[in-house]
Design a protein around this motif. Structure first.
Motif, PDB file in Angstrom:
ATOM      1  N   SER A  19     -12.025   3.717 -19.492  1.00  0.00           N
ATOM      2  CA  SER A  19     -11.108   4.833 -19.711  1.00  0.00           C
ATOM      3  C   SER A  19     -10.313   4.637 -20.999  1.00  0.00           C
ATOM      4  O   SER A  19     -10.172   5.572 -21.803  1.00  0.00           O
ATOM      5  CB  SER A  19     -10.150   4.964 -18.518  1.00  0.00           C
ATOM      6  N   TYR A  20      -9.840   3.423 -21.219  1.00  0.00           N
ATOM      7  CA  TYR A  20      -9.036   3.166 -22.414  1.00  0.00           C
ATOM      8  C   TYR A  20      -9.909   3.203 -23.676  1.00  0.00           C
ATOM      9  O   TYR A  20      -9.526   3.792 -24.703  1.00  0.00           O
ATOM     10  CB  TYR A  20      -8.337   1.807 -22.301  1.00  0.00           C
ATOM     11  N   VAL A  21     -11.088   2.606 -23.597  1.00  0.00           N
ATOM     12  CA  VAL A  21     -11.977   2.576 -24.759  1.00  0.00           C
ATOM     13  C   VAL A  21     -12.433   3.992 -25.117  1.00  0.00           C
ATOM     14  O   VAL A  21     -12.520   4.356 -26.306  1.00  0.00           O
ATOM     15  CB  VAL A  21     -13.183   1.652 -24.489  1.00  0.00           C
ATOM     16  N   CYS A  79     -13.372  -1.676 -30.270  1.00  0.00           N
ATOM     17  CA  CYS A  79     -12.381  -2.500 -29.564  1.00  0.00           C
ATOM     18  C   CYS A  79     -13.104  -3.644 -28.869  1.00  0.00           C
ATOM     19  O   CYS A  79     -14.124  -3.421 -28.202  1.00  0.00           O
ATOM     20  CB  CYS A  79     -11.629  -1.654 -28.539  1.00  0.00           C
ATOM     21  N   PHE A  80     -12.597  -4.854 -29.024  1.00  0.00           N
ATOM     22  CA  PHE A  80     -13.305  -5.988 -28.425  1.00  0.00           C
ATOM     23  C   PHE A  80     -12.416  -6.902 -27.597  1.00  0.00           C
ATOM     24  O   PHE A  80     -12.886  -7.897 -27.060  1.00  0.00           O
ATOM     25  CB  PHE A  80     -14.006  -6.823 -29.506  1.00  0.00           C
ATOM     26  N   GLY A  81     -11.131  -6.597 -27.478  1.00  0.00           N
ATOM     27  CA  GLY A  81     -10.308  -7.502 -26.691  1.00  0.00           C
ATOM     28  C   GLY A  81      -8.948  -6.938 -26.349  1.00  0.00           C
ATOM     29  O   GLY A  81      -8.512  -5.907 -26.874  1.00  0.00           O
ATOM     30  N   ARG A  82      -8.276  -7.655 -25.443  1.00  0.00           N
ATOM     31  CA  ARG A  82      -6.923  -7.287 -25.069  1.00  0.00           C
ATOM     32  C   ARG A  82      -6.167  -8.555 -24.710  1.00  0.00           C
ATOM     33  O   ARG A  82      -6.765  -9.550 -24.268  1.00  0.00           O
ATOM     34  CB  ARG A  82      -6.959  -6.292 -23.927  1.00  0.00           C
ATOM     35  N   ILE A  83      -4.872  -8.539 -24.931  1.00  0.00           N
ATOM     36  CA  ILE A  83      -4.022  -9.658 -24.547  1.00  0.00           C
ATOM     37  C   ILE A  83      -2.847  -9.141 -23.725  1.00  0.00           C
ATOM     38  O   ILE A  83      -2.292  -8.080 -23.999  1.00  0.00           O
ATOM     39  CB  ILE A  83      -3.502 -10.439 -25.773  1.00  0.00           C
ATOM     40  N   ASP A  84      -2.513  -9.915 -22.680  1.00  0.00           N
ATOM     41  CA  ASP A  84      -1.357  -9.616 -21.827  1.00  0.00           C
ATOM     42  C   ASP A  84      -0.380 -10.769 -21.944  1.00  0.00           C
ATOM     43  O   ASP A  84      -0.784 -11.938 -21.809  1.00  0.00           O
ATOM     44  CB  ASP A  84      -1.803  -9.472 -20.366  1.00  0.00           C
ATOM     45  N   ASP A  85       0.895 -10.455 -22.188  1.00  0.00           N
ATOM     46  CA  ASP A  85       1.869 -11.533 -22.341  1.00  0.00           C
ATOM     47  C   ASP A  85       2.812 -11.616 -21.158  1.00  0.00           C
ATOM     48  O   ASP A  85       2.737 -10.809 -20.216  1.00  0.00           O
ATOM     49  CB  ASP A  85       2.636 -11.388 -23.668  1.00  0.00           C
ATOM     50  N   ASP A  86       3.712 -12.588 -21.194  1.00  0.00           N
ATOM     51  CA  ASP A  86       4.589 -12.852 -20.056  1.00  0.00           C
ATOM     52  C   ASP A  86       5.717 -11.830 -19.921  1.00  0.00           C
ATOM     53  O   ASP A  86       6.492 -11.884 -18.979  1.00  0.00           O
ATOM     54  CB  ASP A  86       5.159 -14.280 -20.137  1.00  0.00           C
ATOM     55  N   ARG A  87       5.804 -10.893 -20.871  1.00  0.00           N
ATOM     56  CA  ARG A  87       6.792  -9.817 -20.756  1.00  0.00           C
ATOM     57  C   ARG A  87       6.178  -8.559 -20.139  1.00  0.00           C
ATOM     58  O   ARG A  87       6.851  -7.539 -20.007  1.00  0.00           O
ATOM     59  CB  ARG A  87       7.353  -9.467 -22.133  1.00  0.00           C
ATOM     60  N   VAL A 130      -0.578 -14.645 -20.958  1.00  0.00           N
ATOM     61  CA  VAL A 130      -0.978 -15.014 -19.605  1.00  0.00           C
ATOM     62  C   VAL A 130      -2.463 -14.748 -19.393  1.00  0.00           C
ATOM     63  O   VAL A 130      -3.095 -15.341 -18.525  1.00  0.00           O
ATOM     64  CB  VAL A 130      -0.144 -14.253 -18.539  1.00  0.00           C
ATOM     65  N   ARG A 131      -3.022 -13.825 -20.194  1.00  0.00           N
ATOM     66  CA  ARG A 131      -4.458 -13.554 -20.096  1.00  0.00           C
ATOM     67  C   ARG A 131      -4.991 -13.055 -21.436  1.00  0.00           C
ATOM     68  O   ARG A 131      -4.325 -12.349 -22.179  1.00  0.00           O
ATOM     69  CB  ARG A 131      -4.754 -12.489 -19.033  1.00  0.00           C
ATOM     70  N   ARG A 132      -6.244 -13.452 -21.697  1.00  0.00           N
ATOM     71  CA  ARG A 132      -6.997 -12.919 -22.841  1.00  0.00           C
ATOM     72  C   ARG A 132      -8.280 -12.328 -22.267  1.00  0.00           C
ATOM     73  O   ARG A 132      -9.022 -13.002 -21.553  1.00  0.00           O
ATOM     74  CB  ARG A 132      -7.323 -14.029 -23.841  1.00  0.00           C
ATOM     75  N   ARG A 133      -8.533 -11.076 -22.599  1.00  0.00           N
ATOM     76  CA  ARG A 133      -9.731 -10.405 -22.079  1.00  0.00           C
ATOM     77  C   ARG A 133     -10.637 -10.000 -23.240  1.00  0.00           C
ATOM     78  O   ARG A 133     -10.183  -9.405 -24.215  1.00  0.00           O
ATOM     79  CB  ARG A 133      -9.342  -9.173 -21.268  1.00  0.00           C
ATOM     80  N   HIS A 134     -11.916 -10.320 -23.112  1.00  0.00           N
ATOM     81  CA  HIS A 134     -12.931  -9.930 -24.090  1.00  0.00           C
ATOM     82  C   HIS A 134     -13.719  -8.748 -23.537  1.00  0.00           C
ATOM     83  O   HIS A 134     -14.186  -8.782 -22.390  1.00  0.00           O
ATOM     84  CB  HIS A 134     -13.883 -11.083 -24.373  1.00  0.00           C
ATOM     85  N   LEU A 135     -13.868  -7.709 -24.335  1.00  0.00           N
ATOM     86  CA  LEU A 135     -14.613  -6.516 -23.951  1.00  0.00           C
ATOM     87  C   LEU A 135     -15.939  -6.484 -24.703  1.00  0.00           C
ATOM     88  O   LEU A 135     -15.967  -6.673 -25.923  1.00  0.00           O
ATOM     89  CB  LEU A 135     -13.821  -5.247 -24.281  1.00  0.00           C
ATOM     90  N   HIS A 136     -17.026  -6.250 -23.985  1.00  0.00           N
ATOM     91  CA  HIS A 136     -18.352  -6.148 -24.602  1.00  0.00           C
ATOM     92  C   HIS A 136     -18.798  -4.695 -24.551  1.00  0.00           C
ATOM     93  O   HIS A 136     -18.846  -4.088 -23.471  1.00  0.00           O
ATOM     94  CB  HIS A 136     -19.352  -7.039 -23.863  1.00  0.00           C
ATOM     95  N   LEU A 137     -19.132  -4.139 -25.707  1.00  0.00           N
ATOM     96  CA  LEU A 137     -19.503  -2.734 -25.813  1.00  0.00           C
ATOM     97  C   LEU A 137     -20.926  -2.574 -26.308  1.00  0.00           C
ATOM     98  O   LEU A 137     -21.399  -3.367 -27.130  1.00  0.00           O
ATOM     99  CB  LEU A 137     -18.573  -1.992 -26.795  1.00  0.00           C
ATOM    100  N   ARG A 138     -21.609  -1.579 -25.778  1.00  0.00           N
ATOM    101  CA  ARG A 138     -22.871  -1.118 -26.351  1.00  0.00           C
ATOM    102  C   ARG A 138     -22.682   0.355 -26.666  1.00  0.00           C
ATOM    103  O   ARG A 138     -22.432   1.154 -25.760  1.00  0.00           O
ATOM    104  CB  ARG A 138     -24.034  -1.324 -25.396  1.00  0.00           C
ATOM    105  N   ASP A 139     -22.775   0.684 -27.920  1.00  0.00           N
ATOM    106  CA  ASP A 139     -22.369   2.013 -28.382  1.00  0.00           C
ATOM    107  C   ASP A 139     -20.915   2.225 -27.971  1.00  0.00           C
ATOM    108  O   ASP A 139     -20.058   1.456 -28.350  1.00  0.00           O
ATOM    109  CB  ASP A 139     -23.313   3.093 -27.841  1.00  0.00           C
ATOM    110  N   ARG A 140     -20.646   3.234 -27.128  1.00  0.00           N
ATOM    111  CA  ARG A 140     -19.260   3.490 -26.723  1.00  0.00           C
ATOM    112  C   ARG A 140     -19.008   3.144 -25.262  1.00  0.00           C
ATOM    113  O   ARG A 140     -17.996   3.542 -24.679  1.00  0.00           O
ATOM    114  CB  ARG A 140     -18.907   4.964 -26.971  1.00  0.00           C
ATOM    115  N   THR A 141     -19.909   2.366 -24.699  1.00  0.00           N
ATOM    116  CA  THR A 141     -19.813   2.017 -23.284  1.00  0.00           C
ATOM    117  C   THR A 141     -19.409   0.562 -23.109  1.00  0.00           C
ATOM    118  O   THR A 141     -19.970  -0.331 -23.754  1.00  0.00           O
ATOM    119  CB  THR A 141     -21.165   2.252 -22.584  1.00  0.00           C
TER     120      THR A 141
END
Length: 777
Positions: A19-21, A79-87, A130-141
């Motif tokens: 949804s975000y991508v 877009c290939f990643g996201r980070i979440d912090d302690d705030r 607190v977390r690092r997330r890697h997103l893998h995309l093929r085209d826009r999926t």
């Protein structure tokens, strides 16, 4: 039950990220359409209006065109990643930055300071993450998600329920090779990030063994520097030099995918405009051509063409010469003369100008013509005044015999003609080499006149171009005529830039140049490629250990600020003219002012293969330490005797073993054609499932499987044969097979089960196993 919950968590996480991508891509489309429409509107205004309006149009169109090019280049893997912090804050990381209509940030550019925690956080030092997330995309999926959790206690219950995946780095290592460099921005490691974000000024040496990601780091450094130092580098550009044209094609798609289009890619064989050299010299010739003595040889060759007539000078023109009489030219039944002493004075005066040969020729020609004109006036018993002499000299220049005489004494030369003659005419070479080269060295340089250019010739051509220059008299005349218009255009451009508050971003001269070139299509890279004297803002040299002393002279001419990134591994030096140490090559230009970063972790080569390579390195370069691998492979490397092996069947078996991956057969230079005949070849070996390459051709590349043919011949083909074998073995990311003739070389005995250190014994394998279990540590 647990597995079903895991699948549910994965599906929920994928839906949320998709949804975000999708929103990001919709925003990209909107921004791209708006930029395209804005560019179309600006260009539709045409060339009418005041001069200020026209310049303003060019400035605006140029900015829109640059932005549109960048937006088009980031479609893949936006877009290939996201980070979440302690705030409780979440940031998404991508190839460019995007904001919504309210100017709220939706995607952070990977080069921005806010994105840095994505690369540098480790379990030992996560910072605020607190977390690092890697997103893998093929085209826009969104096709996959990998989470790295640094502090589970500080995560919300909702976030805990959506934890999925494994470390993105290890996932990327298992992917099959596609023939192009992977999209690796998301897997930059801490040590690579330190290289990427190092300061612009000075020389940074990135020393790293096989698989350490030094090329990846260097290319992303180019993109980062263009982002962080845009005002400086956009005007001057960045030059990236690779070891060969194939390597340049290999990396050619990486920088555009990062949103950068203002970079010039070149191999060493392409550094001289108009020459695309791929042939390699023999080892003895490469050593001689690569040495700094050749600079003196080329200089002497130029001075030898600045002649004065003497008894030994043979002129291939209708001119009588002698030690006593100097030059005599017949013009309409009159013989005009210039004595020997006057010739010497004219030559020496032209030399004292310290201008390049072709530019100093103008002064020499004027002096000789003046002397001949004076002699003509004396014979005709005419009064001699300055105006008459100028007219008479101009008239003499119209005669072919006079021009031939001057060409014989001080010819206009091209670098190609000078070097071709130097290397093919024994008398010319012997005269130029003088005290610099021995008889044996002369013999290895001589070749046929129509021989193709070699990579080792390119620095000689560049040296000649520097010494010869180009006769710019016509250009200077045109420049004088255009100067008034240029000053007026730049004055208007400066005013427009000031009005629009763009003075810090663009130069008035650049805007005026684009206006004269009829639009924004000409880029910094376009201008740089056309101009041999272009001074780049930064230069990146990959596989730099292969560069000779003469090649370094060529490189340094292109970056007078000495802002360079030098990437390589002295343990892999295959050229006999290459570097034994970085100081040996760099101290001549930046003594004590270069800094070194070492990459010590091998992310590409499995432990089993790297252990074989370590044995080779230990035998040929005992002082060098190989990088430590982070993972184990899927199959043990092996050696098979050629007498018991059908190479085609072996390759078919290896292809089945790697599935959709790619395989390289690395051969000795002398056997490449023989082996290639067994396999169908495409126009570009990088597009082939099976690529047959020499060691030089495979430098910097990587393949799922590698078959090394005749390692004994690779060892014996040059003094650096051991380093060549080390390079060949370390191209493999999954499987390695060595096909040997006769006896297996001693340094490869590990492959046939001979006694020796086994895998799992000693620090190397143990440490590698630890890393494979915790790749982020």
């Amino acid at each position: 039950m647990e597995r079903r919950q895991s699948r549910t968590a994965r599906a929920e996480a994928l839906r949320g990220e998709q949804s975000y991508v999708s929103m990001l891509y919709e925003r990209l489309d909107v921004v791209r359409d708006r930029t395209r429409e804005a560019l179309r509107d600006v260009l539709a205004r045409g060339g009418s209006g005041t001069r200020q309006a026209m310049v303003e149009r060019e400035v605006t169109a140029d900015e829109h065109a640059r932005r549109l090019s960048q937006l088009s280049a980031v479609e893949r893997g936006l877009c290939f990643g996201r980070i979440d912090d302690d705030r409780g804050d979440t940031l998404y990381i991508g190839r460019i930055g995007l904001r919504d209509d309210e100017h709220e940030s939706k995607l952070i550019d990977w080069r921005a300071p806010a994105a840095r925690p994505f690369y540098v956080a480790t379990p030992a030092d996560p910072g605020a993450l607190v977390r690092r997330r890697h997103l893998h995309l093929r085209d826009r999926t969104v096709t996959g998600i990998d989470d790295e959790v640094f502090d589970l206690d500080r995560m919300s219950e909702a976030d805990r329920r959506t934890l999925v995946g494994e470390a993105a780095l290890m996932a990327s290592l298992r992917r099959g090779r596609t023939g192009r460099m992977g999209e690796v921005v998301a897997t930059i490691q801490t040590e690579q990030d330190r290289v990427i974000r190092s300061g612009l000024h000075g020389v940074l040496v990135v020393q790293g063994g096989p698989g350490t990601g030094k090329t990846v780091a260097a290319l992303h450094r180019a993109a980062y520097l263009l982002y962080a130092h845009r005002a400086t580098l956009e005007r001057r550009g960045v030059l990236v030099i690779g070891p060969n044209a194939m390597f340049s094609r290999y990396i050619g798609q990486v920088l555009p995918s990062l949103g950068e289009t203002e970079v010039v890619l070149s191999s060493v064989g392409e550094l001289h405009s108009g020459v695309h050299a791929v042939e390699e010299d023999s080892e003895p010739a490469a050593v001689v051509k690569g040495g700094l003595r050749m600079a003196a040889v080329v200089e002497k060759a130029v001075r030898d063409r600045q002649r004065v007539p003497d008894g030994d000078l043979e002129m291939a023109v209708p001119v009588r010469t002698s030690l006593r009489d100097g030059v005599e030219v017949v013009v309409e039944e009159m013989t005009v003369r210039m004595d020997h002493a006057s010739c010497v004075r004219a030559r020496d005066r032209a030399r004292t100008l310290l201008r390049p040969h072709n530019l100093a020729r103008d002064a020499f020609v004027r002096q000789v013509l003046g002397a001949l004109a004076r002699d003509e006036a004396t014979q005709l018993d005419r009064p001699v005044d300055a105006e008459d002499l100028r007219y008479a000299a101009k008239n003499l220049w119209q005669y072919q015999a006079v021009r031939d005489a001057l060409d014989g004494l001080w010819p206009e030369l091209t670098p190609e003609d000078l070097i071709r003659e130097l290397l093919s005419d024994e008398d010319v070479l012997r005269s130029a080499a003088g005290p610099y080269l021995s008889e044996a060295e002369l013999s290895v340089l001589l070749r046929e006149r129509d021989a193709p250019w070699t990579v080792g010739d390119v620095p000689l051509l560049d040296e000649a171009a520097e010494l010869l220059g180009e006769d710019d008299s016509p250009a200077r005349r045109r420049e004088r005529l255009a100067e008034r218009r240029r000053r007026a255009e730049e004055t208007y451009a400066a005013g427009v830039l000031a009005i629009n508050d763009l003075g810090e971003l663009m130069e008035a001269s650049d805007v005026a140049d684009r206006h004269r070139d009829d639009g924004p299509t000409i880029t910094t890279a376009d201008r740089a490629v056309r101009d041999r004297d272009w001074a780049y803002g930064h230069v990146i040299v990959d596989e730099a250990q292969e560069l000779s002393e003469m090649t370094w002279r060529t490189v340094m001419r292109r970056v007078p600020t000495r802002s360079l990134t030098v990437v390589g591994d002295v343990a892999q030096t295959g050229s006999a003219a290459g570097a034994r140490s970085w100081g040996e090559m760099l101290d001549r230009y930046v003594e004590g002012r270069w800094r070194e970063e070492r990459l010590l972790v091998n992310y590409r080569t499995p432990v089993e293969i790297m252990d074989v390579a370590a044995d080779v390195l230990s035998a040929v370069a005992p002082g060098q330490t190989p990088p430590e691998s982070v993972r184990y492979g899927e199959a043990a490397p092996r050696a098979v005797p050629a007498a018991q092996t059908d190479l085609r069947h072996l390759v078919e078996s290896e292809l089945r073993g790697i599935g959709e991956g790619r395989l390289a057969i690395v051969t000795p230079d002398a056997r490449r054609a023989e082996v290639a005949a067994l396999f169908p070849e495409t126009a570009d070996p990088l597009d082939a499932t099976v690529a047959v390459l020499t060691v030089v051709q495979c430098k910097g590349l990587e393949f799922d499987a590698v078959v090394v043919v005749d390692p004994g011949a690779i060892l014996g083909q040059s003094a650096k044969g051991g380093q060549d074998l080390y390079v060949a073995i370390t191209r493999a990311t999954r499987r390695l097979t060595v096909v040997y003739e006769g006896e297996l070389p001693e340094m490869l005995r590990r492959l046939d089960g001979s006694p020796g250190r086994r895998l799992g014994e000693g620090d190397h394998a143990g440490e590698a196993r630890a890393r494979s279990e915790d790749p982020a540590g």
